[in-house]
Motif scaffolding. Structure first.
Motif, PDB file in Angstrom:
ATOM      1  N   ILE A  71      -3.208  -7.991   1.465  1.00 34.80           N
ATOM      2  CA  ILE A  71      -3.324  -6.563   1.118  1.00 34.80           C
ATOM      3  C   ILE A  71      -4.668  -6.066   0.704  1.00 34.80           C
ATOM      4  O   ILE A  71      -5.507  -4.865   0.717  1.00 34.80           O
ATOM      5  CB  ILE A  71      -2.241  -6.160  -0.695  1.00 34.80           C
ATOM      6  N   ALA A  72      -5.556  -6.871  -0.613  1.00 34.13           N
ATOM      7  CA  ALA A  72      -6.865  -6.480  -1.205  1.00 34.13           C
ATOM      8  C   ALA A  72      -7.737  -6.805   0.383  1.00 34.13           C
ATOM      9  O   ALA A  72      -8.852  -6.010   0.310  1.00 34.13           O
ATOM     10  CB  ALA A  72      -7.265  -7.642  -1.837  1.00 34.13           C
ATOM     11  N   MET A  81      -8.104  10.367  -4.190  1.00 34.68           N
ATOM     12  CA  MET A  81      -7.619   8.931  -5.552  1.00 34.68           C
ATOM     13  C   MET A  81      -7.621   7.660  -5.039  1.00 34.68           C
ATOM     14  O   MET A  81      -6.617   7.464  -4.513  1.00 34.68           O
ATOM     15  CB  MET A  81      -6.950   9.455  -6.576  1.00 34.68           C
ATOM     16  N   ASP A  82      -7.509   7.065  -5.031  1.00 29.92           N
ATOM     17  CA  ASP A  82      -7.761   5.759  -4.785  1.00 29.92           C
ATOM     18  C   ASP A  82      -7.419   4.817  -6.312  1.00 29.92           C
ATOM     19  O   ASP A  82      -8.183   5.157  -7.216  1.00 29.92           O
ATOM     20  CB  ASP A  82      -8.989   4.387  -5.183  1.00 29.92           C
ATOM     21  N   TRP A  83      -6.141   4.341  -6.648  1.00 30.48           N
ATOM     22  CA  TRP A  83      -5.490   3.661  -7.689  1.00 30.48           C
ATOM     23  C   TRP A  83      -4.368   2.073  -7.323  1.00 30.48           C
ATOM     24  O   TRP A  83      -4.033   2.190  -6.655  1.00 30.48           O
ATOM     25  CB  TRP A  83      -4.295   4.525  -8.290  1.00 30.48           C
ATOM     26  N   GLN A  84      -5.208   1.342  -7.886  1.00 35.11           N
ATOM     27  CA  GLN A  84      -4.878  -0.215  -8.077  1.00 35.11           C
ATOM     28  C   GLN A  84      -4.591  -0.495  -8.983  1.00 35.11           C
ATOM     29  O   GLN A  84      -4.713  -0.099 -10.156  1.00 35.11           O
ATOM     30  CB  GLN A  84      -5.935  -1.346  -8.292  1.00 35.11           C
ATOM     31  N   TRP A 103       0.615  -0.802   0.512  1.00 37.95           N
ATOM     32  CA  TRP A 103      -0.198  -0.097   0.160  1.00 37.95           C
ATOM     33  C   TRP A 103       0.925   1.436  -0.104  1.00 37.95           C
ATOM     34  O   TRP A 103       1.992   1.262   0.713  1.00 37.95           O
ATOM     35  CB  TRP A 103      -0.246   0.062   1.354  1.00 37.95           C
ATOM     36  N   ALA A 104       0.902   2.139  -0.876  1.00 38.91           N
ATOM     37  CA  ALA A 104       0.934   3.367  -0.858  1.00 38.91           C
ATOM     38  C   ALA A 104       0.226   4.898  -0.037  1.00 38.91           C
ATOM     39  O   ALA A 104      -0.947   4.200  -1.262  1.00 38.91           O
ATOM     40  CB  ALA A 104       1.820   3.619  -2.049  1.00 38.91           C
ATOM     41  N   PHE A 151      -3.810   7.082  -2.898  1.00 39.90           N
ATOM     42  CA  PHE A 151      -3.811   5.805  -2.377  1.00 39.90           C
ATOM     43  C   PHE A 151      -3.450   4.490  -3.478  1.00 39.90           C
ATOM     44  O   PHE A 151      -4.277   4.694  -4.204  1.00 39.90           O
ATOM     45  CB  PHE A 151      -5.056   5.408  -1.327  1.00 39.90           C
ATOM     46  N   VAL A 152      -2.932   4.114  -3.060  1.00 37.72           N
ATOM     47  CA  VAL A 152      -2.079   3.124  -3.710  1.00 37.72           C
ATOM     48  C   VAL A 152      -2.011   1.512  -3.730  1.00 37.72           C
ATOM     49  O   VAL A 152      -1.628   1.889  -2.502  1.00 37.72           O
ATOM     50  CB  VAL A 152      -0.213   3.076  -5.202  1.00 37.72           C
ATOM     51  N   MET A 153      -2.772   0.905  -4.032  1.00 39.82           N
ATOM     52  CA  MET A 153      -3.306  -0.276  -3.678  1.00 39.82           C
ATOM     53  C   MET A 153      -2.120  -0.863  -5.044  1.00 39.82           C
ATOM     54  O   MET A 153      -2.265  -1.298  -6.273  1.00 39.82           O
ATOM     55  CB  MET A 153      -4.661  -0.900  -3.802  1.00 39.82           C
TER      56      MET A 153
END
Length: 117
Positions: free
Chosen positions: A82-83, A98-101, A45-46, A65-67
């Motif tokens: 992680i998920a 923003m969420d970013w996968q 996660w970042a 937020f990066v997954m």
């Protein structure tokens, strides 16, 4: 984050029971520093403090937020953890814009993320 750091990278602890900070990016770090700090084959996660200037001169600042869960990761327990814990980790960060996968290291692209804003 209080804007002390450019980014924070979190990982699952070795015993898979907790989240720990793996790296804090210096305030003057850039996207390439962030990308090169992300492991190519392990999930993380970042949080990244994105700042850039639009063509018309407007300054843009967004918290992302990066997954990151690469398809090449062979540790299924890590990917699952992680998920499943994404929302819990994200809830500890205020003001996420923003969420970013991301599922491939090569997809950690600065220009691609800028286009989303």
């Amino acid at each position: 984050m209080k804007r002390k750091h450019r980014y924070i990278i979190f990982k699952v602890s070795d015993d898979k029971t907790a989240c720990e900070i793996e790296k804090l990016g210096a305030r003057d770090a850039d996207w390439d520093d962030f990308k090169n700090s992300m492991p190519k084959n392990n999930s993380r996660w970042a949080v990244y403090d994105l700042e850039f200037t639009e063509d018309d001169g407007r300054k843009v600042a967004k918290i992302i937020f990066v997954m990151y869960s690469p398809d090449d990761n062979t540790d299924n327990t890590e990917k699952f953890t992680i998920a499943c814990n994404k929302d819990l980790v994200k809830s500890k960060v205020s003001e996420v814009n923003m969420d970013w996968q991301v599922n491939r290291w090569d997809d950690l692209d600065f220009e691609a993320i800028k286009k989303k804003f």
